[in-house]
Design a protein around this motif. Sequence first.
Motif, PDB file in Angstrom:
ATOM      1  N   ASP A 191      -3.063  -7.149 -57.201  1.00  0.00           N
ATOM      2  CA  ASP A 191      -2.666  -5.769 -57.507  1.00  0.00           C
ATOM      3  C   ASP A 191      -1.663  -5.332 -56.437  1.00  0.00           C
ATOM      4  OD1 ASP A 191      -2.453  -2.976 -57.718  1.00  0.00           O
ATOM      5  OD2 ASP A 191      -4.463  -2.797 -58.550  1.00  0.00           O
ATOM      6  N   LEU A 192      -0.388  -5.199 -56.815  1.00  0.00           N
ATOM      7  CA  LEU A 192       0.658  -4.901 -55.834  1.00  0.00           C
ATOM      8  C   LEU A 192       0.523  -3.493 -55.251  1.00  0.00           C
ATOM      9  CD1 LEU A 192       4.048  -6.428 -57.051  1.00  0.00           C
ATOM     10  CD2 LEU A 192       2.557  -7.181 -55.213  1.00  0.00           C
ATOM     11  N   GLU A 193       0.062  -2.543 -56.047  1.00  0.00           N
ATOM     12  CA  GLU A 193      -0.081  -1.179 -55.535  1.00  0.00           C
ATOM     13  C   GLU A 193      -1.171  -1.127 -54.469  1.00  0.00           C
ATOM     14  OE1 GLU A 193      -0.183   3.393 -57.218  1.00  0.00           O
ATOM     15  OE2 GLU A 193      -0.885   1.762 -58.513  1.00  0.00           O
ATOM     16  N   GLU A 194      -2.274  -1.792 -54.725  1.00  0.00           N
ATOM     17  CA  GLU A 194      -3.364  -1.846 -53.729  1.00  0.00           C
ATOM     18  C   GLU A 194      -2.908  -2.600 -52.484  1.00  0.00           C
ATOM     19  OE1 GLU A 194      -6.293  -3.780 -51.437  1.00  0.00           O
ATOM     20  OE2 GLU A 194      -5.300  -4.907 -53.045  1.00  0.00           O
ATOM     21  N   LEU A 195      -2.140  -3.680 -52.690  1.00  0.00           N
ATOM     22  CA  LEU A 195      -1.657  -4.474 -51.566  1.00  0.00           C
ATOM     23  C   LEU A 195      -0.680  -3.676 -50.714  1.00  0.00           C
ATOM     24  CD1 LEU A 195      -1.637  -7.277 -50.197  1.00  0.00           C
ATOM     25  CD2 LEU A 195       0.300  -7.869 -51.668  1.00  0.00           C
ATOM     26  N   ALA A 196       0.196  -2.916 -51.345  1.00  0.00           N
ATOM     27  CA  ALA A 196       1.156  -2.091 -50.609  1.00  0.00           C
ATOM     28  C   ALA A 196       0.436  -1.042 -49.767  1.00  0.00           C
ATOM     29  CB  ALA A 196       2.122  -1.421 -51.580  1.00  0.00           C
ATOM     30  N   THR A 197      -0.584  -0.424 -50.339  1.00  0.00           N
ATOM     31  CA  THR A 197      -1.356   0.593 -49.596  1.00  0.00           C
ATOM     32  C   THR A 197      -2.043  -0.032 -48.391  1.00  0.00           C
ATOM     33  OG1 THR A 197      -1.725   1.830 -51.650  1.00  0.00           O
ATOM     34  CG2 THR A 197      -3.173   2.327 -49.789  1.00  0.00           C
ATOM     35  N   ALA A 198      -2.661  -1.197 -48.576  1.00  0.00           N
ATOM     36  CA  ALA A 198      -3.354  -1.866 -47.479  1.00  0.00           C
ATOM     37  C   ALA A 198      -2.374  -2.299 -46.389  1.00  0.00           C
ATOM     38  CB  ALA A 198      -4.103  -3.087 -48.015  1.00  0.00           C
ATOM     39  N   THR A 199      -1.198  -2.762 -46.783  1.00  0.00           N
ATOM     40  CA  THR A 199      -0.199  -3.197 -45.801  1.00  0.00           C
ATOM     41  C   THR A 199       0.304  -2.020 -44.978  1.00  0.00           C
ATOM     42  OG1 THR A 199       0.496  -4.961 -47.318  1.00  0.00           O
ATOM     43  CG2 THR A 199       1.982  -4.441 -45.496  1.00  0.00           C
ATOM     44  N   ILE A 200       0.535  -0.902 -45.632  1.00  0.00           N
ATOM     45  CA  ILE A 200       1.008   0.287 -44.914  1.00  0.00           C
ATOM     46  C   ILE A 200      -0.037   0.759 -43.905  1.00  0.00           C
ATOM     47  CG2 ILE A 200       1.268   2.780 -45.293  1.00  0.00           C
ATOM     48  CD1 ILE A 200       3.304   2.192 -47.378  1.00  0.00           C
ATOM     49  N   LEU A 201      -1.306   0.711 -44.281  1.00  0.00           N
ATOM     50  CA  LEU A 201      -2.364   1.102 -43.347  1.00  0.00           C
ATOM     51  C   LEU A 201      -2.363   0.212 -42.111  1.00  0.00           C
ATOM     52  CD1 LEU A 201      -5.362   1.862 -45.750  1.00  0.00           C
ATOM     53  CD2 LEU A 201      -4.083   3.501 -44.343  1.00  0.00           C
ATOM     54  N   SER A 202      -2.100  -1.073 -42.301  1.00  0.00           N
ATOM     55  CA  SER A 202      -2.102  -1.987 -41.168  1.00  0.00           C
ATOM     56  C   SER A 202      -0.897  -1.784 -40.246  1.00  0.00           C
ATOM     57  CB  SER A 202      -2.123  -3.438 -41.674  1.00  0.00           C
ATOM     58  OG  SER A 202      -0.899  -3.784 -42.284  1.00  0.00           O
ATOM     59  N   LEU A 203       0.176  -1.148 -40.781  1.00  0.00           N
ATOM     60  CA  LEU A 203       1.392  -0.937 -39.978  1.00  0.00           C
ATOM     61  C   LEU A 203       1.560   0.503 -39.525  1.00  0.00           C
ATOM     62  CD1 LEU A 203       3.873  -3.078 -42.138  1.00  0.00           C
ATOM     63  CD2 LEU A 203       2.899  -3.696 -39.923  1.00  0.00           C
ATOM     64  N   GLU A 204       0.552   1.317 -39.773  1.00  0.00           N
ATOM     65  CA  GLU A 204       0.654   2.749 -39.465  1.00  0.00           C
ATOM     66  C   GLU A 204       0.884   3.001 -37.978  1.00  0.00           C
ATOM     67  OE1 GLU A 204       1.385   6.140 -40.919  1.00  0.00           O
ATOM     68  OE2 GLU A 204       0.202   4.942 -42.333  1.00  0.00           O
ATOM     69  N   SER A 205       0.167   2.288 -37.129  1.00  0.00           N
ATOM     70  CA  SER A 205       0.310   2.526 -35.688  1.00  0.00           C
ATOM     71  C   SER A 205       1.704   2.133 -35.202  1.00  0.00           C
ATOM     72  CB  SER A 205      -0.756   1.745 -34.912  1.00  0.00           C
ATOM     73  OG  SER A 205      -0.654   0.355 -35.162  1.00  0.00           O
ATOM     74  N   LEU A 206       2.270   1.045 -35.745  1.00  0.00           N
ATOM     75  CA  LEU A 206       3.623   0.637 -35.381  1.00  0.00           C
ATOM     76  C   LEU A 206       4.634   1.701 -35.789  1.00  0.00           C
ATOM     77  CD1 LEU A 206       5.519  -1.655 -34.338  1.00  0.00           C
ATOM     78  CD2 LEU A 206       5.610  -2.494 -36.696  1.00  0.00           C
ATOM     79  N   ALA A 207       4.453   2.260 -36.978  1.00  0.00           N
ATOM     80  CA  ALA A 207       5.363   3.306 -37.460  1.00  0.00           C
ATOM     81  C   ALA A 207       5.235   4.574 -36.636  1.00  0.00           C
ATOM     82  CB  ALA A 207       5.075   3.594 -38.937  1.00  0.00           C
ATOM     83  N   GLN A 208       4.002   4.950 -36.297  1.00  0.00           N
ATOM     84  CA  GLN A 208       3.791   6.176 -35.524  1.00  0.00           C
ATOM     85  C   GLN A 208       4.429   6.103 -34.150  1.00  0.00           C
ATOM     86  OE1 GLN A 208      -0.456   6.773 -35.547  1.00  0.00           O
ATOM     87  NE2 GLN A 208      -0.487   7.603 -37.634  1.00  0.00           N
ATOM     88  N   ALA A 209       4.486   4.895 -33.574  1.00  0.00           N
ATOM     89  CA  ALA A 209       5.103   4.740 -32.246  1.00  0.00           C
ATOM     90  C   ALA A 209       6.574   5.142 -32.271  1.00  0.00           C
ATOM     91  CB  ALA A 209       4.956   3.297 -31.777  1.00  0.00           C
ATOM     92  N   ASP A 210       7.244   4.982 -33.428  1.00  0.00           N
ATOM     93  CA  ASP A 210       8.653   5.376 -33.558  1.00  0.00           C
ATOM     94  C   ASP A 210       8.812   6.670 -34.347  1.00  0.00           C
ATOM     95  OD1 ASP A 210       9.680   3.254 -32.118  1.00  0.00           O
ATOM     96  OD2 ASP A 210       9.894   1.956 -33.866  1.00  0.00           O
ATOM     97  N   GLY A 211       7.693   7.314 -34.649  1.00  0.00           N
ATOM     98  CA  GLY A 211       7.759   8.557 -35.402  1.00  0.00           C
ATOM     99  C   GLY A 211       8.197   8.375 -36.841  1.00  0.00           C
ATOM    100  N   VAL A 212       7.978   7.177 -37.398  1.00  0.00           N
ATOM    101  CA  VAL A 212       8.412   6.881 -38.765  1.00  0.00           C
ATOM    102  C   VAL A 212       7.259   7.125 -39.734  1.00  0.00           C
ATOM    103  CG1 VAL A 212       9.223   5.068 -40.339  1.00  0.00           C
ATOM    104  CG2 VAL A 212      10.103   5.179 -37.996  1.00  0.00           C
TER     105      VAL A 212
END
Length: 349
Positions: A191-212
């Motif tokens: 399920d690509l939609e579920e996979l995309a959501t899970a991937t974004i959660l795993s990269l949230e801290s990296l994004a927050q470090a740059d304010g993205v």
Amino acid sequence: MDGLSDEILAAVPIPLLLVGPDERIRTMNSRAGELFGASGAGRHFVTALRQPALLACVEQALRSGQAGTARYVDKNMAREAVFKVRAAPLNGRDGISVLLSFEDVTDLERADEMRRDFVANVSHELKTPLTALIGFIETLRGAARDDREIRERFLAIMEREASRMNRLVSDLLSLSRVESSERQRPTDPVDLEELATATILSLESLAQADGVQLVVQRMDSDDRPLLVHGDRDQLQQVLTNLIENGIKYGRKQGHVWVRLRYSPRELAFRGPGVELQVADDGEGFDPIHIPRLTERFYRVDHHRSREMGGTGLGLAIAKHIVNRHRGRFRIETEPGQGACFTVLLPAID
């Protein structure tokens, strides 16, 4: 030559050409005619073959009766073609003739060139951080040994360079695994939609470090699951690589969008498909780079990529994974307009 011999030559799928004892071209098949022109028969071989290495090979076979090989480059075709030519002497009643066979080795030479370039690139990518590490080690053993501030700064740089080497080796191993399994089409439903959501959660801290801000958007009104046949780990690697690129090279305090859409009929698959886009609102880049962007170690900006910790292999890995899934990979960008990476995969209907 008799009719049967001409028919045999014509049936052979590679260019064949016969030079007689009088040094004139006795006959050639249609493939050789494409190389040298259909009117080549009857001409002196020097006027048709022209290239010194091949001429010397033919002359040696005619004079000494010894077989030989030569390299022939044809630049008259749509693409430059390279042939390995074998000169085989034939003893006849009127003297020695020479049968020339032309084996197209263009793809082999191109593969060998790619291998050499790959080894050179890997050596360079590993040598750069290794040189830095050796330099810092020598400094820490010398004047900086008792300077705590310099020692900590150098150790931090050494850790960064070692991490870069580790990422490079990991990406090389990943690329090797993907290439070895590229002909094996995955069959598990993902399920690509579920996979995309899970991937974004795993990269949230990296994004927050740059304010993205990372955003998942469903771009169609259909509420069906976005199922594809796939290897979940590999598809997550594609998403991770693309989203990380958006974070690294997009705008600080900006956005990275992951957009998904179901299409009941995609022409590329003659059936349903799922489109996945990863887009950023960064500065983008010149579209002239797009054709080469998925090549190993190709970078739009070498200095910036290294600063960001990139290995130059992420998009090459993504392209191979998409190919394994019988999908399509598209890149769009304009300077000042951000970049958009689109993956199109066959959907499970």
